[in-house]
Design a protein around this motif. Structure first.
Motif, PDB file in Angstrom:
ATOM      1  N   THR A  42       0.835  -1.190   0.000  1.00 17.51           N
ATOM      2  CA  THR A  42       0.000   0.000   0.000  1.00 17.51           C
ATOM      3  C   THR A  42       0.876   1.249   0.000  1.00 17.51           C
ATOM      4  OG1 THR A  42      -0.121  -0.029   2.419  1.00 17.51           O
ATOM      5  CG2 THR A  42      -1.888  -1.159   1.197  1.00 17.51           C
ATOM      6  N   PHE A  43       0.295   2.374  -0.454  1.00 17.32           N
ATOM      7  CA  PHE A  43       1.058   3.604  -0.602  1.00 17.32           C
ATOM      8  C   PHE A  43       0.237   4.778  -0.070  1.00 17.32           C
ATOM      9  CE2 PHE A  43       2.322   0.569  -3.807  1.00 17.32           C
ATOM     10  CZ  PHE A  43       3.713   0.579  -3.707  1.00 17.32           C
ATOM     11  N   PRO A  44       0.907   5.848   0.363  1.00 16.97           N
ATOM     12  CA  PRO A  44       0.195   6.973   0.980  1.00 16.97           C
ATOM     13  C   PRO A  44      -0.533   7.877  -0.016  1.00 16.97           C
ATOM     14  CG  PRO A  44       2.549   7.423   0.896  1.00 16.97           C
ATOM     15  CD  PRO A  44       2.368   6.010   0.439  1.00 16.97           C
ATOM     16  N   VAL A  45      -0.318   7.658  -1.322  1.00 15.85           N
ATOM     17  CA  VAL A  45      -0.997   8.462  -2.339  1.00 15.85           C
ATOM     18  C   VAL A  45      -1.756   7.534  -3.279  1.00 15.85           C
ATOM     19  CG1 VAL A  45       0.670  10.357  -2.271  1.00 15.85           C
ATOM     20  CG2 VAL A  45       1.061   8.424  -3.812  1.00 15.85           C
ATOM     21  N   SER A  99      -3.041   3.146  -7.035  1.00 16.89           N
ATOM     22  CA  SER A  99      -3.398   2.201  -5.985  1.00 16.89           C
ATOM     23  C   SER A  99      -4.745   1.567  -6.294  1.00 16.89           C
ATOM     24  CB  SER A  99      -3.457   2.907  -4.633  1.00 16.89           C
ATOM     25  OG  SER A  99      -4.651   3.672  -4.536  1.00 16.89           O
ATOM     26  N   ALA A 112       1.364  18.539  -1.720  1.00 17.14           N
ATOM     27  CA  ALA A 112       0.403  17.472  -1.470  1.00 17.14           C
ATOM     28  C   ALA A 112      -0.991  17.824  -1.977  1.00 17.14           C
ATOM     29  CB  ALA A 112       0.360  17.164   0.027  1.00 17.14           C
ATOM     30  N   ARG A 126      -3.071  15.769  -4.899  1.00 15.88           N
ATOM     31  CA  ARG A 126      -4.408  15.180  -4.754  1.00 15.88           C
ATOM     32  C   ARG A 126      -5.358  15.696  -5.829  1.00 15.88           C
ATOM     33  NH1 ARG A 126      -3.135  16.010   0.732  1.00 15.88           N
ATOM     34  NH2 ARG A 126      -4.332  17.960   0.749  1.00 15.88           N
TER      35      ARG A 126
END
Length: 266
Positions: free
Chosen positions: A18-21, A95, A128, A132
């Motif tokens: 898994t990844f934060p973005v 993701s 960030a 997004r």
């Protein structure tokens, strides 16, 4: 000295990491012919070549990856690949929180807007909030395309010599009748075997294979006349007709679309 490079990557299942973005990318210039052994990603991958033309092999299908048509590879899908020296390749990984475009690999046309957004996602310095917003804009505009250049590779031992000959030399001029004589079967048998294995008749399969070679040459700046000779056409006009029949555009139009996606050198 061997100038080619072989790369080995892990086999990941879909979502295994898994990844934060939602999306992130990479960008690489290749100064050597590069081959990737079979691997799979935990993410969906969108792959394209800014310069040069790469090839991704998924099952029995060979997909041509260019600066105008990218390839969406679903997470967990085993694939191999190759790209020639002098190519610049980019990829964006999504993701599993993002919806898959299709259950299997699918072509994606790189419109100028989509290209701009994808390049922004590759920028490590993007704030960030901007990242997004760009992710969401990409998901709003990315769609499958029917402008794909994919070749189903037959596995029948009967027509294996035909496949080998074309891969060695796309300008091979052996006709359907000539191959039938060499193989000791009727032309109808050769045609039926190609149709059963690839969904294409002999002539259309040959034309598609030649178009894949031609795309790689056009991407490296060879003239239409040079490419036509290299893939077995007696004139630039006959090559243009065949190329348009397979790809839906002329060689000149293919170049214009590729040139419409500027390379960000920052």
């Amino acid at each position: 000295m061997d100038t080619a490079e072989t790369r080995r990557l892990p086999m990941y299942g879909a979502g295994e990491l898994t990844f934060p973005v939602l999306a992130f990318g990479n960008d690489e210039f290749f100064d050597r012919d590069t081959h990737w052994e079979e691997h799979s990603h935990p993410t969906h991958e969108l792959l394209w070549n800014e310069t040069g033309a790469g090839t991704a092999f998924i099952g029995r299908r060979a997909w041509t990856v260019t600066g105008r048509v990218a390839l969406w590879i679903p997470a967990g899908t085993p694939h191999t690949g190759r790209t020639p020296a002098g190519s610049r390749q980019r990829a964006v990984h999504f993701s599993l929180e993002t919806p898959a475009l299709a259950p299997g690999p699918v072509a994606v046309e790189l419109t100028p807007l989509l290209h701009l957004l994808l390049v922004r996602l590759i920028d490590d310095d993007l704030p960030a909030a901007s990242h997004r917003l760009t992710e969401q804009m990409v998901l709003d505009v990315i769609t499958p395309s029917d402008r794909e250049l994919v070749l189903q590779m037959p596995t029948s031992p009967l027509i294996a010599p035909v496949v080998a000959a074309v891969r060695r030399n796309p300008a091979d001029q052996t006709t359907l009748a000539g191959w039938a004589r060499r193989l000791g079967v009727s032309t109808r048998t050769v045609t039926r075997t190609f149709e059963a294995e690839t969904g294409l008749g002999f002539s259309r399969w040959i034309a598609t294979a030649r178009a894949q070679y031609a795309v790689a040459m056009l991407s490296h700046g060879l003239s239409v006349a040079e490419v036509a000779r290299s893939v077995g056409y007696c004139s630039a006009s006959s090559f243009t007709t065949a190329f348009r029949r397979v790809t839906g555009m002329t060689p000149g139009q293919f170049r214009e679309i590729g040139d419409a996606c500027p390379i960000d050198e920052s």
